[in-house]
Design a protein around this motif. Structure first.
Motif, PDB file in Angstrom:
ATOM      1  N   THR A  16       1.145  -1.497  -0.365  1.00 14.89           N
ATOM      2  CA  THR A  16      -0.267   0.118  -0.263  1.00 14.89           C
ATOM      3  C   THR A  16       0.376   1.215   0.129  1.00 14.89           C
ATOM      4  OG1 THR A  16      -0.129  -0.271   2.233  1.00 14.89           O
ATOM      5  CG2 THR A  16      -1.688  -1.060   1.112  1.00 14.89           C
ATOM      6  N   ARG A  47      -8.033  -0.997   7.490  1.00 17.36           N
ATOM      7  CA  ARG A  47      -8.573  -2.612   6.656  1.00 17.36           C
ATOM      8  C   ARG A  47      -8.944  -3.122   5.683  1.00 17.36           C
ATOM      9  NH1 ARG A  47      -5.080  -5.195  12.035  1.00 17.36           N
ATOM     10  NH2 ARG A  47      -3.561  -3.476  12.335  1.00 17.36           N
ATOM     11  N   ALA A  51      -8.316  -4.460   2.033  1.00 19.23           N
ATOM     12  CA  ALA A  51      -8.848  -5.827   1.387  1.00 19.23           C
ATOM     13  C   ALA A  51      -9.366  -5.987   0.806  1.00 19.23           C
ATOM     14  CB  ALA A  51      -9.612  -6.661   3.001  1.00 19.23           C
ATOM     15  N   VAL A  61      -7.216 -11.903   7.538  1.00 25.30           N
ATOM     16  CA  VAL A  61      -6.015 -11.472   6.364  1.00 25.30           C
ATOM     17  C   VAL A  61      -5.456 -11.641   8.155  1.00 25.30           C
ATOM     18  CG1 VAL A  61      -4.667  -9.753   6.623  1.00 25.30           C
ATOM     19  CG2 VAL A  61      -6.767  -9.541   5.015  1.00 25.30           C
ATOM     20  N   TRP A  63      -2.328 -10.536  10.816  1.00 26.73           N
ATOM     21  CA  TRP A  63      -1.746  -9.464  10.921  1.00 26.73           C
ATOM     22  C   TRP A  63      -0.415  -9.645  12.177  1.00 26.73           C
ATOM     23  CZ3 TRP A  63      -1.575  -4.985   7.765  1.00 26.73           C
ATOM     24  CH2 TRP A  63      -3.089  -4.623   7.521  1.00 26.73           C
ATOM     25  N   ALA A  99      -4.505 -14.684   3.296  1.00 25.94           N
ATOM     26  CA  ALA A  99      -3.525 -12.851   3.364  1.00 25.94           C
ATOM     27  C   ALA A  99      -2.795 -13.016   4.770  1.00 25.94           C
ATOM     28  CB  ALA A  99      -3.923 -12.036   2.957  1.00 25.94           C
ATOM     29  N   ALA A 101      -0.107 -10.374   6.577  1.00 26.27           N
ATOM     30  CA  ALA A 101       0.317  -9.011   5.900  1.00 26.27           C
ATOM     31  C   ALA A 101       1.277  -8.331   7.404  1.00 26.27           C
ATOM     32  CB  ALA A 101      -0.825  -8.516   6.026  1.00 26.27           C
ATOM     33  N   ALA A 122       4.915 -13.434   5.422  1.00 25.57           N
ATOM     34  CA  ALA A 122       6.003 -12.359   5.663  1.00 25.57           C
ATOM     35  C   ALA A 122       6.762 -11.480   6.611  1.00 25.57           C
ATOM     36  CB  ALA A 122       4.021 -11.890   5.710  1.00 25.57           C
ATOM     37  N   ALA A 237       1.297  -1.359   4.743  1.00 21.76           N
ATOM     38  CA  ALA A 237       1.147  -2.713   4.638  1.00 21.76           C
ATOM     39  C   ALA A 237       1.373  -3.394   3.270  1.00 21.76           C
ATOM     40  CB  ALA A 237      -0.006  -3.115   5.109  1.00 21.76           C
ATOM     41  N   TYR A 239       1.073  -7.111   1.735  1.00 24.60           N
ATOM     42  CA  TYR A 239      -0.087  -8.252   2.124  1.00 24.60           C
ATOM     43  C   TYR A 239       0.492 -10.040   0.802  1.00 24.60           C
ATOM     44  CZ  TYR A 239      -3.411  -5.042   3.578  1.00 24.60           C
ATOM     45  OH  TYR A 239      -3.837  -4.255   3.971  1.00 24.60           O
ATOM     46  N   TRP A 241      -0.152 -13.854  -0.632  1.00 22.87           N
ATOM     47  CA  TRP A 241      -1.459 -14.420  -0.284  1.00 22.87           C
ATOM     48  C   TRP A 241      -1.635 -15.587  -1.288  1.00 22.87           C
ATOM     49  CZ3 TRP A 241      -2.745  -9.965  -2.077  1.00 22.87           C
ATOM     50  CH2 TRP A 241      -3.512  -9.905  -2.864  1.00 22.87           C
TER      51      TRP A 241
END
Ligand SMILES: [Zn+2]
Length: 243
Positions: A16, A47, A51, A61, A63, A99, A101, A122, A237, A239, A241
């Protein structure tokens, strides 16, 4: 909102920027960090917006509670509650559609995926995490689940660059002793550290060949949050996936 998006064989990578959310100054606009002093309702809305723009269910997601360490956890679903979010700097999953993040504002966000094995990770690599080996630890955890380093696709996102990240001389020496590739010099000729260069050198040594690095320096870009520039600010962020 979504500055960079990339898909390789069903593995999705996205980062982002700071625009397109509802947070007020100094977190404007798309702050995705829940521990920086912003209004929790604004963060939740942001968020959801991020998403949605990625085609993800915000409830799917994962975190982290990032602490600049090298601990990794394997996840197979969303955390049950905020209290269950572990203090780690890398998450790995074998669950497609989930996902992962990572939050940053100058540190290097690292997204990894082996599309063949269906393993994603991640990681949050600031200077301490990079020298502690959080990224190699994440790769090892992926390999334990069946990933193959030569198949891993790696993307690192916007981060403070080596020409801006000034540090004391002794700190640069300490970092370079662990990771020589992170040795850098500022634009104005003083000691610096290049965390992203260090991360890419670590990945290269592990045999991860498909690597791309964002050209964006968070400290230089007004379209990104930068802790070193603004201190009280939001979080970007990254992400990752798998389909
Ligand atoms: Zn820079």
């Amino acid at each position: 909102m979504i500055e960079q998006r990339d898909t390789v064989d069903g593995a999705h990578f996205a980062f982002t920027d700071r625009w397109g959310g509802v947070s007020a100054v100094p977190y404007e606009e798309l702050n995705l960090g829940g521990a920086v002093g912003d209004d929790p309702d604004a963060v939740r809305t942001n968020r959801e917006l991020a998403a949605k723009s990625l085609g993800l269910d915000p409830a799917q997601v994962v975190w982290m509670n990032q602490v600049h360490g090298a601990d990794v956890v394997v996840v197979d679903g969303p955390w049950g509650s905020a209290a269950q979010i572990p203090s780690v700097d890398a998450v790995v999953t074998a669950r497609r559609g989930l996902a992962l993040a990572v939050l940053t504002a100058d540190c290097t966000p690292v997204l990894l995926a082996d599309p063949v094995a269906g393993i994603a990770a991640a990681a949050h690599a600031g200077r301490p995490g990079m020298i502690a080996g959080v990224v190699p630890a994440a790769v090892r955890a992926m390999v334990e689940l069946g990933a193959e380093p030569s198949r891993i696709v790696a993307r690192t996102g916007p981060a403070v660059c080596g020409r801006c990240y000034e540090v004391p001389d002794a700190m640069r020496a300490e970092v370079a002793a662990v990771e020589p590739a992170a040795h850098a010099e500022t634009r104005w000729g003083t000691p610096a550290v290049d965390v992203s260069a260090g991360v890419h050198a670590q990945l290269e040594r592990l045999g991860v060949r498909d690597r791309e690095q964002s050209p964006v320096c968070t400290l230089e870009s007004q379209d990104h949050f930068s802790y070193r520039r603004d201190r009280t600010t939001g979080r970007l962020a990254g992400y990752v996936w798998l389909d």
